[in-house]
Write a protein that holds these residues in place. Structure first.
Motif, PDB file in Angstrom:
ATOM      1  N   GLU A   8       0.816  -1.210   0.000  1.00  0.00           N
ATOM      2  CA  GLU A   8       0.000   0.000   0.000  1.00  0.00           C
ATOM      3  C   GLU A   8       0.853   1.266   0.000  1.00  0.00           C
ATOM      4  O   GLU A   8       0.320   2.386   0.023  1.00  0.00           O
ATOM      5  N   LEU A   9       2.153   1.104  -0.035  1.00  0.00           N
ATOM      6  CA  LEU A   9       3.051   2.250  -0.026  1.00  0.00           C
ATOM      7  C   LEU A   9       3.222   2.826  -1.431  1.00  0.00           C
ATOM      8  O   LEU A   9       3.096   2.103  -2.437  1.00  0.00           O
ATOM      9  N   PRO A  10       3.536   4.119  -1.524  1.00  0.00           N
ATOM     10  CA  PRO A  10       3.980   4.655  -2.813  1.00  0.00           C
ATOM     11  C   PRO A  10       5.342   4.083  -3.158  1.00  0.00           C
ATOM     12  O   PRO A  10       5.966   3.395  -2.345  1.00  0.00           O
ATOM     13  N   GLU A  11       5.815   4.362  -4.361  1.00  0.00           N
ATOM     14  CA  GLU A  11       7.099   3.807  -4.785  1.00  0.00           C
ATOM     15  C   GLU A  11       8.252   4.325  -3.936  1.00  0.00           C
ATOM     16  O   GLU A  11       9.303   3.691  -3.866  1.00  0.00           O
ATOM     17  N   SER A  12       8.069   5.478  -3.298  1.00  0.00           N
ATOM     18  CA  SER A  12       9.112   6.005  -2.427  1.00  0.00           C
ATOM     19  C   SER A  12       8.468   6.754  -1.268  1.00  0.00           C
ATOM     20  O   SER A  12       7.303   7.143  -1.330  1.00  0.00           O
ATOM     21  N   MET A  13       9.231   6.911  -0.188  1.00  0.00           N
ATOM     22  CA  MET A  13       8.768   7.683   0.958  1.00  0.00           C
ATOM     23  C   MET A  13       9.914   8.558   1.431  1.00  0.00           C
ATOM     24  O   MET A  13      11.089   8.161   1.359  1.00  0.00           O
ATOM     25  N   SER A  14       9.569   9.749   1.914  1.00  0.00           N
ATOM     26  CA  SER A  14      10.582  10.723   2.287  1.00  0.00           C
ATOM     27  C   SER A  14      10.300  11.272   3.672  1.00  0.00           C
ATOM     28  O   SER A  14       9.155  11.339   4.119  1.00  0.00           O
TER      29      SER A  14
END
Length: 291
Positions: A8-14
């Motif tokens: 359920e995550l986006p392709e990246s997290m910041s």
């Protein structure tokens, strides 16, 4: 904060890194990790087998006041907080030096909550047998953070200072250190921690009596005589490193590798490891892909 499944995550997290949250399943002794990055908290166990690219954005924000800082102190604090906060005082590393009773604690209210309550003196088996202390509320988190495969509470004390004084009298007979590289390389052989505790108790009995004479017999409770069972802990590691090389985000701001395991507060990428706690407050971008 809700733990998000990887799918359920986006392709990246910041965002800023923080110490991984841990939980221990009592039925199978397996550790579950939650990785914090900014506003995202992801089930880190599900990342194993995937390729992560971690990019350090070049900024560090204090975990306490969120002030931007050029350098991190005490695993995530700016220098003013490092100098003023009770949780950054030298007695946190050396609890026997606690000076709350002298009226010089940096933050007595914090000391009431953190230091003036029940603490556990324990034996753990991570890289080798060791002695340690922690707040009673931090079991088993403290053991997991140290990568212990086994742990056994041996004493309960009424304050952090008393636990620290007990630890000091044990140290001539057993180390209080974890050799982190050795811990990461393998699961140690089982040890009879209960028998070891009995042997050590016999050696330190006179010094324990001295502490009780000073603080009262009710300042500590013997847990070994109650035949407290040791806790076993299993980590999500597909393969242990053969040669351990630490990833330094200050020197290697962009790092890519397949996550092969998690142990203690370390993400394991083959023979390279990242100590997440060490880089608390570092703002990073983490992209995730299938290997």
């Amino acid at each position: 904060m809700e733990v998000i499944p990887v799918n359920e995550l986006p392709e990246s997290m910041s965002g800023g890194l923080k110490k991984m949250a841990v939980s221990l399943n009592n039925s199978n002794a397996q550790v579950s990790y939650a990785l914090h990055c900014g506003q995202h908290t992801v089930n880190a166990n599900e990342l194993i087998g995937r390729t992560l690219t971690i990019t350090y954005a070049g900024s560090i924000h204090c975990l306490h006041c969120n002030r931007k800082t050029r350098k991190s102190f005490s695993q995530g604090y700016c220098y003013p907080c490092f100098q003023s906060l009770a949780q950054c005082d030298s007695c946190i590393v050396s609890p026997e030096k606690c000076h709350y009773h002298m009226g010089t604690c940096r933050d007595p209210a914090w000391g009431d909550d953190f230091c003036m309550n029940d603490h556990i003196v324990y034996l753990a088996n991570s890289s080798a047998p060791k002695i340690g202390i922690t707040r009673a509320t931090q079991i088993p988190t403290r053991w997991v953070d140290q990568g212990a495969a086994q742990a056994l509470p041996i004493l309960k004390t009424s304050s952090r200072r008393i636990a620290g004084l007990v630890e000091v009298i044990y140290k001539p007979h057993i180390s209080d250190r974890t050799q982190w590289q050795r811990m990461l390389k393998a699961t140690p052989e089982d040890i009879d921690l209960h028998q070891l505790a009995l042997e050590l108790q016999a050696k330190v009995a006179p010094e324990i009596k001295t502490i009780q004479n000073e603080f009262g017999t009710d300042c500590m409770t013997d847990l070994v005589s109650n035949d407290t069972k040791s806790t076993r802990i299993h980590y999500p590691v597909n393969s242990h490193p053969v040669k351990v090389k630490s990833v330094n985000l200050d020197k290697t701001p962009v790092f890519t590798g397949e996550l092969t395991g998690i142990k203690g507060q370390y993400l394991i990428f083959g023979d390279q490891v990242l100590n997440v706690r060490k880089f608390g407050g570092y703002h990073v971008d983490i992209s995730i892909s299938n290997s």
